[in-house]
Motif scaffolding. Structure first.
Motif, mmCIF file in Angstrom:
data_model
loop_
_atom_site.group_PDB
_atom_site.id
_atom_site.type_symbol
_atom_site.label_atom_id
_atom_site.label_comp_id
_atom_site.label_asym_id
_atom_site.label_seq_id
_atom_site.Cartn_x
_atom_site.Cartn_y
_atom_site.Cartn_z
ATOM 1 N N ARG A 1 0.847 -1.192 0.000
ATOM 2 C CA ARG A 1 0.000 0.000 0.000
ATOM 3 C C ARG A 1 0.883 1.244 0.000
ATOM 4 N N PRO A 2 0.403 2.356 -0.558
ATOM 5 C CA PRO A 2 1.204 3.581 -0.491
ATOM 6 C C PRO A 2 1.309 4.080 0.951
ATOM 7 N N SER A 3 2.347 4.827 1.214
ATOM 8 C CA SER A 3 2.539 5.323 2.581
ATOM 9 C C SER A 3 1.493 6.384 2.906
ATOM 10 N N ARG A 4 1.081 6.408 4.180
ATOM 11 C CA ARG A 4 0.086 7.407 4.620
ATOM 12 C C ARG A 4 0.729 8.745 4.883
ATOM 13 N N VAL A 5 1.854 8.739 5.586
ATOM 14 C CA VAL A 5 2.586 9.972 5.855
ATOM 15 C C VAL A 5 4.079 9.692 5.746
ATOM 16 N N ARG A 6 4.812 10.760 5.447
ATOM 17 C CA ARG A 6 6.261 10.662 5.334
ATOM 18 C C ARG A 6 6.902 11.841 6.049
ATOM 19 N N SER A 7 8.113 11.612 6.468
ATOM 20 C CA SER A 7 8.938 12.677 7.027
ATOM 21 C C SER A 7 10.292 12.560 6.325
ATOM 22 N N PRO A 8 11.230 13.431 6.651
ATOM 23 C CA PRO A 8 12.530 13.306 5.968
ATOM 24 C C PRO A 8 13.211 11.951 6.148
ATOM 25 N N HIS A 9 12.965 11.264 7.265
ATOM 26 C CA HIS A 9 13.646 9.992 7.504
ATOM 27 C C HIS A 9 12.726 8.776 7.560
ATOM 28 N N PHE A 10 11.444 8.960 7.826
ATOM 29 C CA PHE A 10 10.550 7.830 8.056
ATOM 30 C C PHE A 10 9.351 7.865 7.106
ATOM 31 N N ALA A 11 8.779 6.682 6.866
ATOM 32 C CA ALA A 11 7.517 6.539 6.133
ATOM 33 C C ALA A 11 6.639 5.584 6.933
ATOM 34 N N VAL A 12 5.335 5.883 6.974
ATOM 35 C CA VAL A 12 4.389 5.060 7.730
ATOM 36 C C VAL A 12 3.371 4.490 6.758
ATOM 37 N N GLY B 1 -5.466 -1.826 13.038
ATOM 38 C CA GLY B 1 -4.927 -2.414 11.819
ATOM 39 C C GLY B 1 -3.439 -2.666 11.928
ATOM 40 N N LEU B 2 -2.832 -2.907 10.782
ATOM 41 C CA LEU B 2 -1.404 -3.180 10.687
ATOM 42 C C LEU B 2 -0.674 -1.891 10.332
ATOM 43 N N TRP B 3 0.327 -1.533 11.116
ATOM 44 C CA TRP B 3 1.127 -0.332 10.899
ATOM 45 C C TRP B 3 2.570 -0.757 10.674
ATOM 46 N N VAL B 4 3.220 -0.191 9.658
ATOM 47 C CA VAL B 4 4.639 -0.446 9.420
ATOM 48 C C VAL B 4 5.340 0.904 9.300
ATOM 49 N N VAL B 5 6.384 1.080 10.102
ATOM 50 C CA VAL B 5 7.211 2.281 10.042
ATOM 51 C C VAL B 5 8.547 1.880 9.444
ATOM 52 N N ARG B 6 8.956 2.629 8.422
ATOM 53 C CA ARG B 6 10.160 2.280 7.669
ATOM 54 C C ARG B 6 11.123 3.458 7.682
ATOM 55 N N LEU B 7 12.393 3.197 7.956
ATOM 56 C CA LEU B 7 13.425 4.222 7.858
ATOM 57 C C LEU B 7 13.769 4.384 6.387
ATOM 58 N N ARG B 8 13.513 5.574 5.840
ATOM 59 C CA ARG B 8 13.710 5.832 4.406
ATOM 60 C C ARG B 8 15.119 6.279 4.076
ATOM 61 N N THR B 9 15.652 7.180 4.890
ATOM 62 C CA THR B 9 16.983 7.729 4.638
ATOM 63 C C THR B 9 17.777 7.730 5.941
ATOM 64 N N PRO B 10 19.099 7.658 5.842
ATOM 65 C CA PRO B 10 19.900 7.631 7.070
ATOM 66 C C PRO B 10 19.981 9.016 7.717
ATOM 67 N N PHE B 11 20.225 9.026 9.005
ATOM 68 C CA PHE B 11 20.534 10.261 9.712
ATOM 69 C C PHE B 11 21.971 10.635 9.390
ATOM 70 N N ASP B 12 22.255 11.918 9.252
ATOM 71 C CA ASP B 12 23.578 12.398 8.866
ATOM 72 C C ASP B 12 24.601 12.060 9.947
ATOM 73 N N ARG B 13 25.643 11.344 9.560
ATOM 74 C CA ARG B 13 26.660 10.927 10.536
ATOM 75 C C ARG B 13 27.549 12.082 10.960
ATOM 76 N N LYS B 14 27.548 13.167 10.193
ATOM 77 C CA LYS B 14 28.321 14.341 10.612
ATOM 78 C C LYS B 14 27.619 15.054 11.761
ATOM 79 N N LEU B 15 26.275 15.053 11.731
ATOM 80 C CA LEU B 15 25.513 15.675 12.809
ATOM 81 C C LEU B 15 25.432 14.772 14.038
ATOM 82 N N PHE B 16 25.392 13.459 13.807
ATOM 83 C CA PHE B 16 25.267 12.478 14.890
ATOM 84 C C PHE B 16 26.398 11.463 14.781
ATOM 85 N N PRO B 17 27.620 11.835 15.186
ATOM 86 C CA PRO B 17 28.749 10.897 15.021
ATOM 87 C C PRO B 17 28.682 9.690 15.946
ATOM 88 N N SER B 18 28.040 9.837 17.081
ATOM 89 C CA SER B 18 27.941 8.718 18.014
ATOM 90 C C SER B 18 26.847 7.762 17.546
#
Length: 165
Positions: free
Chosen positions: A17-28, A106-123
């Motif tokens: 199914r198409p995603s209901r909502v998206r953000s810069p990093h996640f899709a639901v 119902g059934l909910w699936v959350v998917r990580l679409r893009t990685p978080f920037d490792r320069k901003l979050f090195p740890s």
């Protein structure tokens, strides 16, 4: 309490199914259905046991609730190389959905679409990454909730007092 999606067939159904909502990093993704039943039946269900009376088969708790919510989480290794980061993101996703009981069943699936920037979050698992993921997920879940329109205040039907002569 929200259940977990564990069967790959359920993940495929929801991700079809198409995603209901998206953000810069996640899709639901969402599907108004219950998880599929297991294809394999236990051999002790139908066979007579030699130890005495057969026990009644109990259904799992998640299958007993037809109106429940089930959550699946996908955090691919290509977007979060370290297992610590993947575990942190999975915990944040589960916590964000556990806080929202008013989501439709119902059934909910959350998917990580893009990685978080490792320069901003090195740890691999920092408080900054935890806060950024939680803020983005809470905003995402907030967009999933049904919008409630405020009701206008009731206008009193009382007639104004007549002018006295």
């Amino acid at each position: 309490m929200i259940g977990r999606i564990v069967r790959s067939a359920d993940f495929e159904r929801v991700l079809g199914r198409p995603s209901r909502v998206r953000s810069p990093h996640f899709a639901v993704h969402h599907l108004s259905a219950s998880p599929s039943l297991p294809a394999k039946v236990l051999s002790t269900d139908a066979a007579k046991l030699s130890t005495g009376d057969a026990q009644e088969a109990h259904s799992p708790v998640d299958e007993a609730r037809p109106d429940g919510q089930w959550l699946g989480v996908i955090v691919p290794k290509r977007h979060a190389r370290r297992s610590v980061t993947r575990s942190l993101l999975k915990r944040q996703i589960r916590a964000a959905f556990a806080d929202q009981p008013q989501l439709p069943p119902g059934l909910w699936v959350v998917r990580l679409r893009t990685p978080f920037d490792r320069k901003l979050f090195p740890s691999a698992a920092s408080d900054a990454l935890r806060a950024a993921a939680r803020a983005e997920l809470s905003q995402l879940v907030g967009r999933l909730l049904p919008k409630t329109t405020p009701t206008p205040p009731a206008v009193s039907a009382a007639a104004p007092a007549a002018a006295q002569p």
